[in-house]
Scaffold this motif. Structure first.
Motif, PDB file in Angstrom:
ATOM      1  N   SER A   6      13.377  -7.931  10.774  1.00  0.00           N
ATOM      2  CA  SER A   6      13.725  -6.943  11.776  1.00  0.00           C
ATOM      3  C   SER A   6      12.457  -6.335  12.345  1.00  0.00           C
ATOM      4  N   GLY A   7      12.565  -5.752  13.556  1.00  0.00           N
ATOM      5  CA  GLY A   7      11.406  -5.158  14.216  1.00  0.00           C
ATOM      6  C   GLY A   7      11.056  -5.948  15.436  1.00  0.00           C
ATOM      7  N   GLU A   8       9.967  -5.600  16.082  1.00  0.00           N
ATOM      8  CA  GLU A   8       9.535  -6.286  17.283  1.00  0.00           C
ATOM      9  C   GLU A   8       9.023  -7.675  16.923  1.00  0.00           C
ATOM     10  N   PRO A   9       9.254  -8.589  17.799  1.00  0.00           N
ATOM     11  CA  PRO A   9       8.773  -9.965  17.543  1.00  0.00           C
ATOM     12  C   PRO A   9       7.260  -9.971  17.417  1.00  0.00           C
ATOM     13  N   GLY A  10       6.792 -10.628  16.402  1.00  0.00           N
ATOM     14  CA  GLY A  10       5.359 -10.831  16.221  1.00  0.00           C
ATOM     15  C   GLY A  10       4.648  -9.663  15.569  1.00  0.00           C
ATOM     16  N   THR A  11       5.409  -8.573  15.191  1.00  0.00           N
ATOM     17  CA  THR A  11       4.771  -7.403  14.562  1.00  0.00           C
ATOM     18  C   THR A  11       5.085  -7.410  13.081  1.00  0.00           C
ATOM     19  N   PRO A  12       4.116  -7.683  12.245  1.00  0.00           N
ATOM     20  CA  PRO A  12       4.387  -7.730  10.798  1.00  0.00           C
ATOM     21  C   PRO A  12       4.546  -6.331  10.230  1.00  0.00           C
ATOM     22  N   LEU A  13       5.460  -6.171   9.273  1.00  0.00           N
ATOM     23  CA  LEU A  13       5.666  -4.885   8.582  1.00  0.00           C
ATOM     24  C   LEU A  13       4.644  -4.740   7.468  1.00  0.00           C
ATOM     25  N   PRO A  14       4.218  -3.424   7.167  1.00  0.00           N
ATOM     26  CA  PRO A  14       3.277  -3.236   6.060  1.00  0.00           C
ATOM     27  C   PRO A  14       3.942  -3.564   4.747  1.00  0.00           C
ATOM     28  N   PRO A  15       3.210  -4.015   3.832  1.00  0.00           N
ATOM     29  CA  PRO A  15       3.798  -4.372   2.537  1.00  0.00           C
ATOM     30  C   PRO A  15       4.419  -3.150   1.885  1.00  0.00           C
ATOM     31  N   LYS A  16       5.549  -3.347   1.197  1.00  0.00           N
ATOM     32  CA  LYS A  16       6.228  -2.246   0.516  1.00  0.00           C
ATOM     33  C   LYS A  16       5.358  -1.660  -0.576  1.00  0.00           C
ATOM     34  N   ARG A  17       4.581  -2.472  -1.249  1.00  0.00           N
ATOM     35  CA  ARG A  17       3.734  -1.967  -2.318  1.00  0.00           C
ATOM     36  C   ARG A  17       2.689  -0.998  -1.767  1.00  0.00           C
ATOM     37  N   GLY A  18       2.172  -1.265  -0.561  1.00  0.00           N
ATOM     38  CA  GLY A  18       1.180  -0.374   0.030  1.00  0.00           C
ATOM     39  C   GLY A  18       1.769   0.973   0.365  1.00  0.00           C
ATOM     40  N   ARG A  19       2.992   1.015   0.902  1.00  0.00           N
ATOM     41  CA  ARG A  19       3.631   2.286   1.216  1.00  0.00           C
ATOM     42  C   ARG A  19       3.916   3.086  -0.047  1.00  0.00           C
ATOM     43  N   SER A  20       4.355   2.455  -1.111  1.00  0.00           N
ATOM     44  CA  SER A  20       4.631   3.137  -2.379  1.00  0.00           C
ATOM     45  C   SER A  20       3.355   3.730  -2.964  1.00  0.00           C
ATOM     46  N   ALA A  21       2.268   2.994  -2.849  1.00  0.00           N
ATOM     47  CA  ALA A  21       0.998   3.494  -3.373  1.00  0.00           C
ATOM     48  C   ALA A  21       0.537   4.732  -2.607  1.00  0.00           C
ATOM     49  N   SER A  22       0.751   4.744  -1.270  1.00  0.00           N
ATOM     50  CA  SER A  22       0.351   5.895  -0.464  1.00  0.00           C
ATOM     51  C   SER A  22       1.170   7.125  -0.844  1.00  0.00           C
ATOM     52  N   LYS A  23       2.475   6.943  -1.055  1.00  0.00           N
ATOM     53  CA  LYS A  23       3.317   8.072  -1.464  1.00  0.00           C
ATOM     54  C   LYS A  23       2.900   8.606  -2.828  1.00  0.00           C
ATOM     55  N   ALA A  24       2.586   7.731  -3.739  1.00  0.00           N
ATOM     56  CA  ALA A  24       2.176   8.152  -5.085  1.00  0.00           C
ATOM     57  C   ALA A  24       0.872   8.929  -5.038  1.00  0.00           C
ATOM     58  N   GLU A  25      -0.072   8.451  -4.200  1.00  0.00           N
ATOM     59  CA  GLU A  25      -1.342   9.160  -4.070  1.00  0.00           C
ATOM     60  C   GLU A  25      -1.146  10.551  -3.467  1.00  0.00           C
ATOM     61  N   PHE A  26      -0.273  10.652  -2.452  1.00  0.00           N
ATOM     62  CA  PHE A  26      -0.003  11.941  -1.817  1.00  0.00           C
ATOM     63  C   PHE A  26       0.648  12.908  -2.805  1.00  0.00           C
ATOM     64  N   LYS A  27       1.625  12.384  -3.558  1.00  0.00           N
ATOM     65  CA  LYS A  27       2.302  13.225  -4.552  1.00  0.00           C
ATOM     66  C   LYS A  27       1.329  13.701  -5.625  1.00  0.00           C
ATOM     67  N   ALA A  28       0.447  12.812  -6.063  1.00  0.00           N
ATOM     68  CA  ALA A  28      -0.540  13.196  -7.067  1.00  0.00           C
ATOM     69  C   ALA A  28      -1.503  14.246  -6.523  1.00  0.00           C
ATOM     70  N   GLN A  29      -1.867  14.113  -5.246  1.00  0.00           N
ATOM     71  CA  GLN A  29      -2.759  15.096  -4.641  1.00  0.00           C
ATOM     72  C   GLN A  29      -2.098  16.461  -4.545  1.00  0.00           C
ATOM     73  N   VAL A  30      -0.797  16.491  -4.166  1.00  0.00           N
ATOM     74  CA  VAL A  30      -0.062  17.760  -4.095  1.00  0.00           C
ATOM     75  C   VAL A  30       0.011  18.409  -5.468  1.00  0.00           C
ATOM     76  N   GLN A  31       0.326  17.605  -6.490  1.00  0.00           N
ATOM     77  CA  GLN A  31       0.412  18.142  -7.842  1.00  0.00           C
ATOM     78  C   GLN A  31      -0.934  18.679  -8.327  1.00  0.00           C
ATOM     79  N   ALA A  32      -1.998  17.991  -7.990  1.00  0.00           N
ATOM     80  CA  ALA A  32      -3.320  18.447  -8.385  1.00  0.00           C
ATOM     81  C   ALA A  32      -3.684  19.762  -7.693  1.00  0.00           C
ATOM     82  N   THR A  33      -3.333  19.855  -6.404  1.00  0.00           N
ATOM     83  CA  THR A  33      -3.608  21.086  -5.660  1.00  0.00           C
ATOM     84  C   THR A  33      -2.821  22.256  -6.237  1.00  0.00           C
ATOM     85  N   ARG A  34      -1.536  22.003  -6.543  1.00  0.00           N
ATOM     86  CA  ARG A  34      -0.706  23.062  -7.107  1.00  0.00           C
ATOM     87  C   ARG A  34      -1.230  23.500  -8.479  1.00  0.00           C
ATOM     88  N   ALA A  35      -1.628  22.541  -9.287  1.00  0.00           N
ATOM     89  CA  ALA A  35      -2.170  22.877 -10.599  1.00  0.00           C
ATOM     90  C   ALA A  35      -3.455  23.682 -10.469  1.00  0.00           C
TER      91      ALA A  35
END
Length: 330
Positions: A6-35
């Protein structure tokens, strides 16, 4: 052509593993800031608690709570004096009644049977008597109050199955009279002053001046105090604190004299020095009474202050002195 996803022809989607890693890094940064924020808050709280403990150890009271309670009472008093001075009678009745009751309870705790009910009745009655009938009402109410307390105590003794000795009875009668003379009579001078034309400004001025004396002594003593003034009576009172109180009393006296009660600047110097002495002696006198009775505070009704009488110790003799100054210079 489509690439089969799905999506526009010829436009590859980012890997799911890369998106999960970005969310985990953001969550870890928020937790570190709060701590980190929580650690900073805890550190600030620990510093504040340590500072309060040092101040409490030096002064014997919770300073922040004492300031808050003092501000509440100060605003109520200020409102009554500025807008409707008759409202100050309610303030006077409450403080005189509570202070007389506190001293009565302190005496009774030391084994001196001062009657509570007639003592409070006499303390309350002298406020309207002084305001509406002036000095004649003050003296008549004082004499009637002492007589009432004495008769009450003698009747109590007459109906008690177990009698006390003559020495104890005389001590009870003397303590009963002391409550009337020390608390009730001195407090009534503020009401006599209030009843005069423009007297509300004199009442406000002398109370502000006493607060300035106490504040100057407190700040100077806390910062520089090393030489006790009366170690056997009040160990925390120092000559350095007295010097600071002298400076603030003269400055406050001049400012209040010129801008509040319309007196010349030189009267402010006299005003400040007289109340410096009366406030200091009043504080020492109450400390001497508490030391004789073996107590630290008259009560615990005002957290951070002790009791009503603990806050009135400097004000009571200053009220009488201010009334005398008003009669001479007013």
């Amino acid at each position: 052509m489509s690439n089969g996803t799905s999506g526009e022809p010829g436009t590859p989607l980012p890997p799911k593993r890369g998106r999960s890693a970005s969310k985990a890094e953001f969550k870890a940064q928020v937790q570190a800031t709060r701590a980190d924020l929580e650690r900073q808050v805890q550190a600030r709280k620990a510093q504040l608690d340590a500072t309060n403990e040092r101040i409490a150890a030096r002064t014997g009271r919770n300073l922040i709570l004492a300031i808050l309670i003092g501000l509440v009472f100060g605003l109520l008093m200020l409102f009554s004096l500025i807008f409707v001075k008759q409202l100050f009678l309610i303030f006077g009745v409450a403080t005189a009644g509570f202070a007389a009751f506190e001293l009565t309870q302190a005496f009774r705790g030391a084994g001196r049977m001062v009657p509570r009910i007639p003592t409070v009745v006499a303390a309350v009655a002298i406020v309207p008597a002084s305001y509406y009938f002036h000095a004649d009402g003050q003296l008549t109410s004082l004499a009637a109050g002492i007589l009432l307390v004495w008769v009450w105590r003698l009747v109590e003794e007459a109906v008690r199955p177990a009698k006390v000795g003559r020495t104890q009875l005389l001590r009870d009668l003397g303590s009963s009279a002391l409550v009337q003379l020390y608390v009730v009579l001195l407090a009534s001078f503020a009401i006599l002053l209030l009843a005069e034309d423009g007297g509300e400004w004199w009442v406000l001025a002398f109370i502000v001046l006493v607060v300035a004396v106490d504040t100057g002594a407190y700040v100077s003593g806390l910062s520089f105090g090393k030489h006790p003034m009366a170690p056997t009576i009040s160990p925390k009172k120092t000559w350095e604190g007295f010097a600071g109180a002298a400076v603030t009393s003269v400055i406050a006296g001049v400012l209040l004299s010129v801008f509040m009660i319309d007196r010349p600047w030189w009267f402010g110097v006299i005003f400040g020095l007289v109340l410096l002495l009366t406030a200091t002696l009043g504080d020492l006198a109450e400390s001497l009474i508490k030391r004789d009775l073996g107590i630290k505070d008259m009560s615990s009704w005002l957290p951070g202050h002790g009791g009503f009488l603990d806050r009135l110790d400097s004000i009571l003799p200053s009220a009488a002195a201010t009334y005398a100054l008003f009669l001479i210079f007013g």
